[in-house]
Design a protein around this motif. Structure first.
Motif, PDB file in Angstrom:
ATOM      1  N   PHE A  40       0.859  -1.123  -0.043  1.00  0.00           N
ATOM      2  CA  PHE A  40       0.098  -0.047   0.003  1.00  0.00           C
ATOM      3  C   PHE A  40       0.744   1.282  -0.079  1.00  0.00           C
ATOM      4  O   PHE A  40       0.668   2.093  -0.804  1.00  0.00           O
ATOM      5  CB  PHE A  40      -0.783  -0.112   1.177  1.00  0.00           C
ATOM      6  CG  PHE A  40      -1.801   1.243   1.101  1.00  0.00           C
ATOM      7  CD1 PHE A  40      -3.120   1.046   0.525  1.00  0.00           C
ATOM      8  CD2 PHE A  40      -1.809   2.319   1.840  1.00  0.00           C
ATOM      9  CE1 PHE A  40      -4.026   2.120   0.636  1.00  0.00           C
ATOM     10  CE2 PHE A  40      -2.567   3.323   2.073  1.00  0.00           C
ATOM     11  CZ  PHE A  40      -3.537   3.283   1.275  1.00  0.00           C
ATOM     12  N   ASP A  41       1.895   1.273   1.012  1.00  0.00           N
ATOM     13  CA  ASP A  41       2.716   2.605   1.041  1.00  0.00           C
ATOM     14  C   ASP A  41       3.694   2.587  -0.100  1.00  0.00           C
ATOM     15  O   ASP A  41       3.813   3.780  -0.789  1.00  0.00           O
ATOM     16  CB  ASP A  41       3.638   2.316   2.129  1.00  0.00           C
ATOM     17  CG  ASP A  41       2.951   2.414   3.264  1.00  0.00           C
ATOM     18  OD1 ASP A  41       1.745   2.847   3.628  1.00  0.00           O
ATOM     19  OD2 ASP A  41       3.460   2.048   4.491  1.00  0.00           O
ATOM     20  N   ILE A  42       4.112   1.702  -0.943  1.00  0.00           N
ATOM     21  CA  ILE A  42       4.513   1.699  -2.162  1.00  0.00           C
ATOM     22  C   ILE A  42       3.616   2.221  -3.185  1.00  0.00           C
ATOM     23  O   ILE A  42       4.219   3.014  -4.134  1.00  0.00           O
ATOM     24  CB  ILE A  42       5.411   0.371  -2.724  1.00  0.00           C
ATOM     25  CG1 ILE A  42       6.338  -0.153  -1.585  1.00  0.00           C
ATOM     26  CG2 ILE A  42       5.568   0.411  -3.965  1.00  0.00           C
ATOM     27  CD1 ILE A  42       6.958  -1.477  -2.037  1.00  0.00           C
ATOM     28  N   PHE A  43       2.502   1.681  -3.381  1.00  0.00           N
ATOM     29  CA  PHE A  43       1.483   2.193  -4.308  1.00  0.00           C
ATOM     30  C   PHE A  43       1.285   3.700  -4.093  1.00  0.00           C
ATOM     31  O   PHE A  43       1.424   4.490  -5.060  1.00  0.00           O
ATOM     32  CB  PHE A  43       0.395   1.429  -4.119  1.00  0.00           C
ATOM     33  CG  PHE A  43      -0.814   1.687  -5.354  1.00  0.00           C
ATOM     34  CD1 PHE A  43      -0.271   1.518  -6.560  1.00  0.00           C
ATOM     35  CD2 PHE A  43      -2.216   1.893  -5.015  1.00  0.00           C
ATOM     36  CE1 PHE A  43      -1.227   1.569  -7.751  1.00  0.00           C
ATOM     37  CE2 PHE A  43      -3.119   1.999  -6.055  1.00  0.00           C
ATOM     38  CZ  PHE A  43      -2.587   2.003  -7.303  1.00  0.00           C
ATOM     39  N   VAL A  44       0.916   4.212  -2.851  1.00  0.00           N
ATOM     40  CA  VAL A  44       0.893   5.550  -2.620  1.00  0.00           C
ATOM     41  C   VAL A  44       2.004   6.508  -2.938  1.00  0.00           C
ATOM     42  O   VAL A  44       1.917   7.574  -3.718  1.00  0.00           O
ATOM     43  CB  VAL A  44       0.602   6.014  -0.977  1.00  0.00           C
ATOM     44  CG1 VAL A  44       0.686   7.403  -0.639  1.00  0.00           C
ATOM     45  CG2 VAL A  44      -0.597   5.272  -0.691  1.00  0.00           C
ATOM     46  N   GLY A  45       3.272   5.903  -2.818  1.00  0.00           N
ATOM     47  CA  GLY A  45       4.487   6.738  -3.411  1.00  0.00           C
ATOM     48  C   GLY A  45       4.396   6.784  -4.670  1.00  0.00           C
ATOM     49  O   GLY A  45       4.903   7.824  -5.301  1.00  0.00           O
ATOM     50  N   ARG A  46       4.340   5.714  -5.432  1.00  0.00           N
ATOM     51  CA  ARG A  46       4.334   5.785  -6.762  1.00  0.00           C
ATOM     52  C   ARG A  46       3.304   6.780  -7.345  1.00  0.00           C
ATOM     53  O   ARG A  46       3.546   7.580  -8.498  1.00  0.00           O
ATOM     54  CB  ARG A  46       3.945   4.229  -7.569  1.00  0.00           C
ATOM     55  CG  ARG A  46       4.962   3.197  -7.105  1.00  0.00           C
ATOM     56  CD  ARG A  46       6.417   3.445  -7.745  1.00  0.00           C
ATOM     57  NE  ARG A  46       5.738   3.251  -9.307  1.00  0.00           N
ATOM     58  CZ  ARG A  46       6.775   3.897 -10.442  1.00  0.00           C
ATOM     59  NH1 ARG A  46       8.033   4.375  -9.896  1.00  0.00           N
ATOM     60  NH2 ARG A  46       6.416   3.838 -11.449  1.00  0.00           N
ATOM     61  N   ILE A  47       2.119   6.748  -6.977  1.00  0.00           N
ATOM     62  CA  ILE A  47       1.248   7.788  -7.236  1.00  0.00           C
ATOM     63  C   ILE A  47       1.432   9.286  -7.147  1.00  0.00           C
ATOM     64  O   ILE A  47       1.253  10.089  -7.731  1.00  0.00           O
ATOM     65  CB  ILE A  47      -0.510   7.585  -6.768  1.00  0.00           C
ATOM     66  CG1 ILE A  47      -0.658   6.133  -6.993  1.00  0.00           C
ATOM     67  CG2 ILE A  47      -1.256   8.534  -7.108  1.00  0.00           C
ATOM     68  CD1 ILE A  47      -2.096   5.684  -6.184  1.00  0.00           C
ATOM     69  N   CYS A  48       2.023   9.354  -5.921  1.00  0.00           N
ATOM     70  CA  CYS A  48       2.680  10.679  -5.555  1.00  0.00           C
ATOM     71  C   CYS A  48       3.465  11.114  -6.318  1.00  0.00           C
ATOM     72  O   CYS A  48       3.718  12.365  -6.738  1.00  0.00           O
ATOM     73  CB  CYS A  48       2.910  10.744  -4.269  1.00  0.00           C
ATOM     74  SG  CYS A  48       1.505  10.778  -2.899  1.00  0.00           S
ATOM     75  N   SER A  49       4.438  10.132  -7.115  1.00  0.00           N
ATOM     76  CA  SER A  49       5.596  10.496  -7.892  1.00  0.00           C
ATOM     77  C   SER A  49       5.021  11.020  -9.256  1.00  0.00           C
ATOM     78  O   SER A  49       5.614  11.863  -9.641  1.00  0.00           O
ATOM     79  CB  SER A  49       6.644   9.207  -8.088  1.00  0.00           C
ATOM     80  OG  SER A  49       7.070   9.064  -6.840  1.00  0.00           O
ATOM     81  N   PHE A  50       4.145  10.423  -9.560  1.00  0.00           N
ATOM     82  CA  PHE A  50       3.163  10.946 -10.814  1.00  0.00           C
ATOM     83  C   PHE A  50       2.640  12.156 -10.760  1.00  0.00           C
ATOM     84  O   PHE A  50       2.802  13.034 -11.594  1.00  0.00           O
ATOM     85  CB  PHE A  50       2.225   9.714 -11.330  1.00  0.00           C
ATOM     86  CG  PHE A  50       2.773   8.523 -12.038  1.00  0.00           C
ATOM     87  CD1 PHE A  50       3.022   8.896 -13.533  1.00  0.00           C
ATOM     88  CD2 PHE A  50       2.913   7.388 -11.502  1.00  0.00           C
ATOM     89  CE1 PHE A  50       3.627   7.511 -14.166  1.00  0.00           C
ATOM     90  CE2 PHE A  50       3.458   6.404 -12.096  1.00  0.00           C
ATOM     91  CZ  PHE A  50       3.882   6.306 -13.330  1.00  0.00           C
ATOM     92  N   VAL A  51       1.809  12.318  -9.544  1.00  0.00           N
ATOM     93  CA  VAL A  51       1.204  13.481  -9.337  1.00  0.00           C
ATOM     94  C   VAL A  51       2.194  14.647  -9.515  1.00  0.00           C
ATOM     95  O   VAL A  51       2.182  15.848  -9.965  1.00  0.00           O
ATOM     96  CB  VAL A  51       0.443  13.624  -8.116  1.00  0.00           C
ATOM     97  CG1 VAL A  51      -0.059  15.136  -7.601  1.00  0.00           C
ATOM     98  CG2 VAL A  51      -0.690  12.647  -8.088  1.00  0.00           C
ATOM     99  N   GLY A  52       3.224  14.671  -8.452  1.00  0.00           N
ATOM    100  CA  GLY A  52       4.226  15.643  -8.646  1.00  0.00           C
ATOM    101  C   GLY A  52       4.741  15.903  -9.883  1.00  0.00           C
ATOM    102  O   GLY A  52       5.247  17.068 -10.317  1.00  0.00           O
ATOM    103  N   SER A  53       5.217  14.880 -10.716  1.00  0.00           N
ATOM    104  CA  SER A  53       5.831  15.193 -12.152  1.00  0.00           C
ATOM    105  C   SER A  53       4.968  15.872 -13.013  1.00  0.00           C
ATOM    106  O   SER A  53       5.163  16.599 -13.700  1.00  0.00           O
ATOM    107  CB  SER A  53       6.651  13.952 -12.756  1.00  0.00           C
ATOM    108  OG  SER A  53       5.460  12.889 -13.062  1.00  0.00           O
TER     109      SER A  53
END
Length: 171
Positions: A40-53
């Motif tokens: 779950f935490d990895i998934f949240v991190g990946r989404i946040c990476s996309f949002v930031g970019s």
């Protein structure tokens, strides 16, 4: 190894399945098991990476963070965690609105005082097969009578057609 065997491993035996033993996101997001918390935490991190970019690419000219697709529509905890981590960009979640079932095509789950809106959008994920339609959808404005009214507004697409691609390969 034959290409079809490699494809089967990537699509059905890696990602969430390898980390947790399941691809059921409902189970992963609600479980206290350490391997589910990690996924779950990895998934949240990946989404946040996309949002930031995406946010940087749009130079901050963003109207909304949009959660869509099966996971985006149903996973209020995921929306909460992503928005909390993206708070520095001007997104804020309204916990009461976020906890309510999605009843309309587009539902606002953000705080009214936030710089940018946070929306949940019921989506036909088949549109994801055509990237130009995804971009058109990303540029659409408000929904009226079930139809998106396209204009020059920019909408940050946080999970629109990204969830399925992330599920199995990128975790």
């Amino acid at each position: 190894m034959h290409i079809s065997q490699a494809e089967d491993i990537l699509n059905k035996k890696s990602g969430w399945k390898a980390l947790t033993g399941t691809t059921d996101f409902g189970h992963i997001s609600s479980s206290a098991e350490p391997q589910c918390r990690l996924a779950f935490d990895i998934f949240v991190g990946r989404i946040c990476s996309f949002v930031g970019s995406y946010y940087v690419e749009l130079e901050g000219r963003v109207d909304a963070l949009v959660f869509a697709g099966g996971i985006g529509e149903k996973a209020d905890l995921l929306r909460k965690r992503v928005v909390e981590r993206c708070r520095c960009l001007g997104f804020e979640i309204d916990e009461q609105k976020n906890g309510e079932p999605v009843k309309t095509v587009v539902q606002d789950v953000g705080k009214e005082s936030a710089r940018h809106r946070t929306l949940v959008c019921q989506t036909d994920e088949q549109v994801c097969e055509n990237p130009s339609l995804v971009w058109q959808t990303a540029q659409c404005g408000p929904v009226r009578n079930g139809q998106a009214m396209c204009d020059e507004r920019r909408v940050l697409v946080g999970m629109l057609c990204v969830t399925e691609a992330l599920e199995y390969r990128d975790i």
